[in-house]
Design a protein around this motif. Structure first.
Motif, PDB file in Angstrom:
ATOM      1  N   ASP A   1     -20.184 -38.411  19.191  1.00 53.66           N
ATOM      2  CA  ASP A   1     -20.696 -38.559  17.867  1.00 53.66           C
ATOM      3  C   ASP A   1     -21.801 -37.605  17.385  1.00 53.66           C
ATOM      4  OD1 ASP A   1     -21.331 -42.258  17.845  1.00 53.66           O
ATOM      5  OD2 ASP A   1     -19.835 -40.952  17.357  1.00 53.66           O
TER       6      ASP A   1
ATOM      7  N   ASP B   1      -9.804 -27.993  14.878  1.00 53.98           N
ATOM      8  CA  ASP B   1     -10.350 -29.257  15.554  1.00 53.98           C
ATOM      9  C   ASP B   1     -11.663 -29.496  15.121  1.00 53.98           C
ATOM     10  OD1 ASP B   1      -8.283 -28.674  18.682  1.00 53.98           O
ATOM     11  OD2 ASP B   1      -7.844 -29.883  16.883  1.00 53.98           O
ATOM     12  N   ALA B   2     -12.546 -28.350  14.613  1.00 51.12           N
ATOM     13  CA  ALA B   2     -13.800 -28.595  14.591  1.00 51.12           C
ATOM     14  C   ALA B   2     -14.194 -29.581  13.289  1.00 51.12           C
ATOM     15  CB  ALA B   2     -14.606 -27.269  14.366  1.00 51.12           C
ATOM     16  N   TYR B   3     -12.962 -29.038  12.353  1.00 50.11           N
ATOM     17  CA  TYR B   3     -13.055 -29.853  11.010  1.00 50.11           C
ATOM     18  C   TYR B   3     -12.653 -31.347  11.505  1.00 50.11           C
ATOM     19  CZ  TYR B   3     -13.198 -25.315   9.104  1.00 50.11           C
ATOM     20  OH  TYR B   3     -13.305 -24.028   8.551  1.00 50.11           O
TER      21      TYR B   3
ATOM     22  N   LEU C   1     -14.647 -34.378  22.466  1.00 50.69           N
ATOM     23  CA  LEU C   1     -14.900 -34.105  20.889  1.00 50.69           C
ATOM     24  C   LEU C   1     -15.307 -35.229  20.084  1.00 50.69           C
ATOM     25  CD1 LEU C   1     -11.934 -31.744  19.809  1.00 50.69           C
ATOM     26  CD2 LEU C   1     -14.265 -31.304  20.720  1.00 50.69           C
TER      27      LEU C   1
ATOM     28  N   VAL D   1     -20.193 -26.279  12.681  1.00 52.22           N
ATOM     29  CA  VAL D   1     -19.729 -27.174  11.796  1.00 52.22           C
ATOM     30  C   VAL D   1     -20.615 -28.520  11.983  1.00 52.22           C
ATOM     31  CG1 VAL D   1     -17.702 -28.919  11.463  1.00 52.22           C
ATOM     32  CG2 VAL D   1     -17.235 -26.308  11.922  1.00 52.22           C
TER      33      VAL D   1
ATOM     34  N   ARG E   1     -22.990 -30.223   9.398  1.00 55.54           N
ATOM     35  CA  ARG E   1     -22.762 -31.781   9.038  1.00 55.54           C
ATOM     36  C   ARG E   1     -23.959 -32.585   9.098  1.00 55.54           C
ATOM     37  NH1 ARG E   1     -21.817 -36.945  11.606  1.00 55.54           N
ATOM     38  NH2 ARG E   1     -22.157 -35.812  13.787  1.00 55.54           N
TER      39      ARG E   1
ATOM     40  N   ARG F   1     -12.998 -32.933  13.997  1.00 57.10           N
ATOM     41  CA  ARG F   1     -14.118 -33.657  14.826  1.00 57.10           C
ATOM     42  C   ARG F   1     -15.328 -33.970  13.854  1.00 57.10           C
ATOM     43  NH1 ARG F   1     -18.912 -33.010  15.628  1.00 57.10           N
ATOM     44  NH2 ARG F   1     -19.692 -34.536  16.884  1.00 57.10           N
ATOM     45  N   SER F   2     -15.479 -33.099  12.989  1.00 53.00           N
ATOM     46  CA  SER F   2     -16.614 -33.496  12.020  1.00 53.00           C
ATOM     47  C   SER F   2     -16.294 -34.659  10.952  1.00 53.00           C
ATOM     48  CB  SER F   2     -16.915 -32.251  11.212  1.00 53.00           C
ATOM     49  OG  SER F   2     -17.880 -32.462  10.264  1.00 53.00           O
TER      50      SER F   2
ATOM     51  N   ALA G   1     -16.706 -37.905  13.467  1.00 53.71           N
ATOM     52  CA  ALA G   1     -17.812 -38.236  13.688  1.00 53.71           C
ATOM     53  C   ALA G   1     -18.413 -38.709  12.731  1.00 53.71           C
ATOM     54  CB  ALA G   1     -18.593 -36.928  14.204  1.00 53.71           C
TER      55      ALA G   1
ATOM     56  N   PHE H   1     -17.641 -25.380  16.799  1.00 50.87           N
ATOM     57  CA  PHE H   1     -17.968 -26.791  16.925  1.00 50.87           C
ATOM     58  C   PHE H   1     -19.330 -26.982  16.412  1.00 50.87           C
ATOM     59  CE2 PHE H   1     -13.933 -28.673  18.087  1.00 50.87           C
ATOM     60  CZ  PHE H   1     -13.272 -27.715  18.655  1.00 50.87           C
TER      61      PHE H   1
END
Lengths: 309, 667
Positions: free
Chosen positions: B633, B429-431, B630, A57, A61, B433-434, B437, A54
């Protein structure tokens, strides 16, 4: 038989150059990524490697704009360091060609042959680009012809096989360039002459040259793969400076091994050129002479006179 | 109009509205809200209480013949339609989706910037021409005229046809409509069309629009960002194709006949709301049976590994989704992997038929095929069985499906289901979430598909942000609660057409008011949250200095010397929250001796100082260390340290890979 000591010295030169150059290239990118994920966390950049990804990534971003700029500048710096890297390459070849030379002489010789290396490099890159461009242009047509094949996997493999000559040409040009560099190191003042010598040597000893080139390439890939496996086991997402150190050692050992394989190949290139020159003249340096040892009378080492004189 | 609808419904969210029985509603009036039941009940935690079948509102018996040279389909048949609303229907709306690809003036193709999921226009036009539309109970005369397809509000678009009827269809009355039409398939775009001799035939027949219980027709122009909505019924479709074609279709194949150079196959299925089929002579096939479901995978030769990955995902997904959302009720499932030259046909769902797709080498290195398969399979529940209005509420199918997909991928592949390479483990989930956000402040999630700025925004908001919202609820309140909420919702509204109110009510019932309120705010109000650590302070815990009047008289206590060594320290951290959403949140306070002190806040305050008194100074603070929220922001402000963290790992890796690159590309 290539003596070990010159190979080690040449390896060190190549390795040292790559460490310095890669640090210059990588620093802005690493800084950009660290700024968005590592500096404010109590675990530092370990958090970027935590399972789940997390924070990694998120850092990518948030830092994408900075990172993009850093990558572009890194690429430009990489091009510059690649060009400058011809000097340590020439130094490595000089060490391998004549281990008796002092460091000062090595540096002086490296600078002397730099212009020839630059011309050879530019010509090689240009021709390789033409070959790649041609392959890219032809690939859709080949895919069209292969479209009659029902099996998609077989179709793509057929196209890849059809493009193999282009790949072989690109690799062959690289081998030729290395042999030409070897010739230049051993006395050819003009790039065209060096290229000619290199080509003659390649033709005469193509099997040997390609065999060694392939062997060192495969060994380099194996070193990278082994290193990747080891690093995966070490798992820097877990705490402990020893893990970071372990990964760093594994990586640097890999880089040194790759530099060593490169030096070994360059030594083979030198011996190939030495025995493969056109007309059998010149460029006969016995690499088995120990550093500081006497030169046997039957060994000659001379620079052929430039054409027209 | 649809923006007004979304705002109206959001405003009416907590207001009880009584159904207006007996009143004549003008067409298109936004009165189609139905209230959810006050309680779904624990009975719907299992399959026993689930409805066994759907009420058949629109049933199709069709015969279709494919011309592989012109890529046209000639069709005829009957539609048995019931006016299940409370009001007479003086007209019918008919979807003619294929007309979206007729020319560049249609709503779908109007933009010069290309559109839709495929992101490109098509080269060969597609359209549907209705030849006959006759209601047997109304004189059996052909009611169709070409101008019916040209809606009054947008004559350039012929996807939304209004057919006036000789007399109204009474509430509860059933009519039989005879239809004939020809469909010209476009070059494959937006999951329908052809590529050479591959055909994916979707949205290919005249389809009666859904009429809501209050008499509202849900009709719309086929927008590039939108999908579909229709009634349940039975489908009995006979497809006639050249002999060499291999056919896959919705439903169970019940008959096969050969006649010269052609072959016909008959497919039947109950309790669905659409029918699609595919025909291509070069399919390879793989069959299996999973918990009583006959699974058939059609794929191009050379994709055997992808087919194996698909089957692995189907086996896992049917069981997982069946346990979570109710047993898959159909006897068949067909998975179509289009040829590499037709990627726009991939990644789509139809009842009992889904399409996946990826290059043949994908499964050698990634789990992409499994992910796409699980996503499209989950649509069998969220779209197929719980048939929400995809045009008005895309988040109810795509968002819930994305959450289901994510859960299923974790169960199938374990941690690192997004990427597991070279020691890095990244969850899917990280993708999500990104993406969530990045888009959280752009728009609200719960709005009609056509009202989003672009399909990219739909992807970020409808797919990713909905998934992230639900995953946050799961991590904060407990995954079993979220799954129970979804399970009750999916079982209770199987074969029905719920709206967002039903979904929110199910969450409220199983997870409480707080969770439901946060969910509603996140979906309808664009609610966001950003926890941050604004400040970290630490100081020696020394006795207070000054002049004190006590029982023993006045006493002066000197301030401690600066260098006095303290044996205790006080520390404090300022935790802040921005955004309308709030969640209970954990805080980890790390001391110099590496002790970690944890606190839990209710997360409601805009800012809050939290204190710690310990033997060691406070070094660093992190809010939400377990990454439960998650929806946050910005994760980079979730921690603060009095000493900058080391970046040795990043620098070392960056240097290594740069050196490798120089080794390959340089001298």
């Amino acid at each position: 038989m290539i003596p070990l000591r010159p190979v080690l010295r040449a390896s060190l030169v190549l390795y040292a150059y790559r460490v310095v150059a890669s640090t210059i290239v990588a620093y802005p990118m690493a800084r950009a990524l660290a700024a968005f994920g590592a500096t404010t966390h109590p675990d530092g950049d370990r958090v970027l490697f935590e399972p789940g990804g997390f924070r990694l990534v998120e850092a990518l971003r948030l830092g994408s704009a900075s990172l993009g700029a850093a990558v572009q500048s890194g690429a430009l710096v990489g091009i510059v360091t690649t060009v400058i890297g011809l000097v340590p390459l020439a130094a490595a070849l000089t060490i391998l060609a004549d281990p008796r030379r002092s460091p000062g002489d090595v540096a002086k010789r490296a600078v002397e042959v730099f212009p020839v290396f630059l011309k050879l490099g530019a010509a090689t890159v240009f021709v390789q680009a033409v070959v790649c461009g041609g392959a890219a242009a032809v690939a859709p047509t080949l895919s069209g012809f292969a479209g009659v094949m029902v099996n998609e996997q077989a179709r793509d493999i057929a196209v890849s096989i059809a493009l193999l000559p282009a790949v072989a040409a690109v690799v062959g040009l690289g081998v030729w360039e290395d042999l030409a560099r070897a010739a230049a190191t051993m006395g050819e003042h003009r790039a065209i002459d060096a290229a000619r010598y290199g080509w003659a040597a390649l033709l005469r000893h193509r099997a040997r040259a390609l065999r060694f080139c392939l062997a060192t390439t495969v060994a380099g890939c194996a070193a990278v793969a082994i290193s990747a496996a080891a690093v995966g086991l070490i798992d820097v997402s877990r705490p402990g400076a020893i893990r970071v150190l372990g990964v760093a050692l594994a990586h640097q050992a890999t880089l040194f091994a790759i530099a060593g394989l490169r030096a070994t190949w360059l030594g083979v290139g030198l011996s190939t050129v030495a025995t493969g020159s056109p007309g059998g003249r010149g460029l006969t340096v016995d690499l088995n002479v120990a550093p500081g040892g006497a030169i046997p009378a039957e060994i000659e080492s001379h620079d052929p006179a430039p054409e027209g004189t | 109009m649809w923006r007004a609808l979304a705002v109206t419904l959001a405003g009416l969210f907590f207001v009880t509205t009584a159904a207006a029985d007996g009143e004549e509603a003008p067409p298109n009036e936004t009165k189609r809200e139905t209230e959810p039941p006050s309680v779904i009940g624990a009975a719907f935690d299992g399959d026993a209480a689930m409805p066994a079948s759907a009420r058949r509102i629109a049933s199709y018996t069709l015969q279709a013949s494919l011309d592989e040279v012109t890529h046209g389909v000639r069709g005829r048949g009957t539609i048995v339609w019931t006016n299940a609303s409370s009001r007479p229907a003086p007209e019918m709306y008919v979807h003619l989706y294929l007309n979206a690809f007729k020319n560049e003036r249609t709503v779908f193709l109007r933009s010069p910037f290309a559109a839709g999921r495929s992101g490109r226009g098509n080269k060969h036009w597609g359209y549907i021409d209705v030849l006959r539309f006759a209601v047997r109970e109304m004189g059996d005369t052909n009611l169709w005229k070409p101008e019916l397809a040209r809606a009054s509000d947008d004559p350039d678009d012929e996807t939304d046809a209004l057919v006036p009827l000789p007399r109204p269809v009474a509430a509860g009355e059933t009519i039989t409509v005879d239809v004939e039409w020809t469909s010209q398939l476009p070059e494959v775009v937006e999951r329908t069309g052809y590529d050479h001799d591959f055909h994916l035939v979707g949205q290919w027949f005249p389809k009666i629009a859904r009429r809501e219980p209050d008499g509202t027709w849900v009709h719309f122009h086929f927008n590039a960002q939108s999908e579909f909505y229709s009634d349940f019924g039975s489908y009995d479709v006979t497809v006639d194709v050249p002999e060499r074609m291999i056919v896959g279709a919705t439903g169970v194949r019940t008959e096969e006949r050969r006649s010269g150079a052609r072959r016909s196959e008959r497919y039947k299925i109950d309790d669905v709301h659409d029918f699609a089929w595919t025909a291509w002579p070069l399919f390879a096939e793989r069959r299996d049976a999973v918990d009583g479901v006959s699974v058939r995978i059609l794929f191009p030769k050379g994709n055997e590994r992808n087919a194996e990955a698909t089957l692995r995902a189907v086996r896992s997904g049917l069981r997982q989704y069946g346990n979570a959302y109710g047993r898959y009720p159909y006897p068949v499932l067909t998975v179509v992997h289009p040829p590499a030259s037709a990627p726009a046909a991939g990644g789509m769902e139809y009842p009992t038929l889904i399409t996946t797709g990826a290059p043949w080498y994908t499964s050698f290195a990634t789990t992409f095929v499994e992910r796409v398969t699980l996503h499209e399979l989950a649509h069998q529940w969220f779209y197929g069985l719980v048939a929400t209005d995809e045009h008005s509420w895309p988040f109810l199918d795509e968002g819930l499906t994305s959450f289901a997909e994510s859960s299923a991928m974790r169960a199938l592949c374990g941690p690192g289901d997004g990427l597991s390479l070279l020691g890095l483990s990244v969850d899917g989930d990280a993708y999500f979430r990104s993406a969530a956000a990045s888009s959280g402040h752009h728009d609200i999630v719960a709005r009609p598909a056509a009202d989003f700025a672009s399909f990219r925004e739909i992807g970020a908001l409808v797919y990713a942000r909905t998934e992230t919202i639900l995953e946050t609820l799961a991590r904060v309140y407990g995954p079993e609660k979220v799954h129970r909420a979804l399970g009750r919702y999916a079982r209770r509204y199987r074969f029905e057409h719920p709206n967002p109110k039903h979904f929110i009510a199910a969450v409220r019932e199983t997870m409480g008011d707080d969770a439901a309120s946060m969910l509603a705010a996140a979906l309808f109000e664009g609610g966001t949250v950003d926890f941050s650590v604004r400040d970290v302070q630490t100081a020696p815990a020394l006795p207070s200095a000054g002049v004190f009047d006590g029982q023993k008289g006045r006493e002066t206590v000197d301030a401690p010397r600066e260098k006095a060594k303290a044996d205790r320290y006080v520390g404090r951290a300022l935790i802040a929250r921005e955004g309308a959403l709030s969640f209970p949140v954990d805080v980890a306070m790390t001391l110099d001796d590496d002790t970690v002190v944890r606190r839990t806040l209710d997360g409601r305050a805009r800012w809050q100082w939290i204190d710690v008194d310990a033997k060691s100074p406070l070094r660093a603070v992190e809010v939400d260390p377990e990454r439960k929220i998650l929806l946050d922001d910005n994760l980079s402000n979730n921690s603060k340290s009095k000493r900058p963290g080391t970046s040795a790992r990043i620098f070392e890796r960056a240097q290594y890979f740069a050196a490798l690159a120089l080794s390959v590309l340089g001298p």
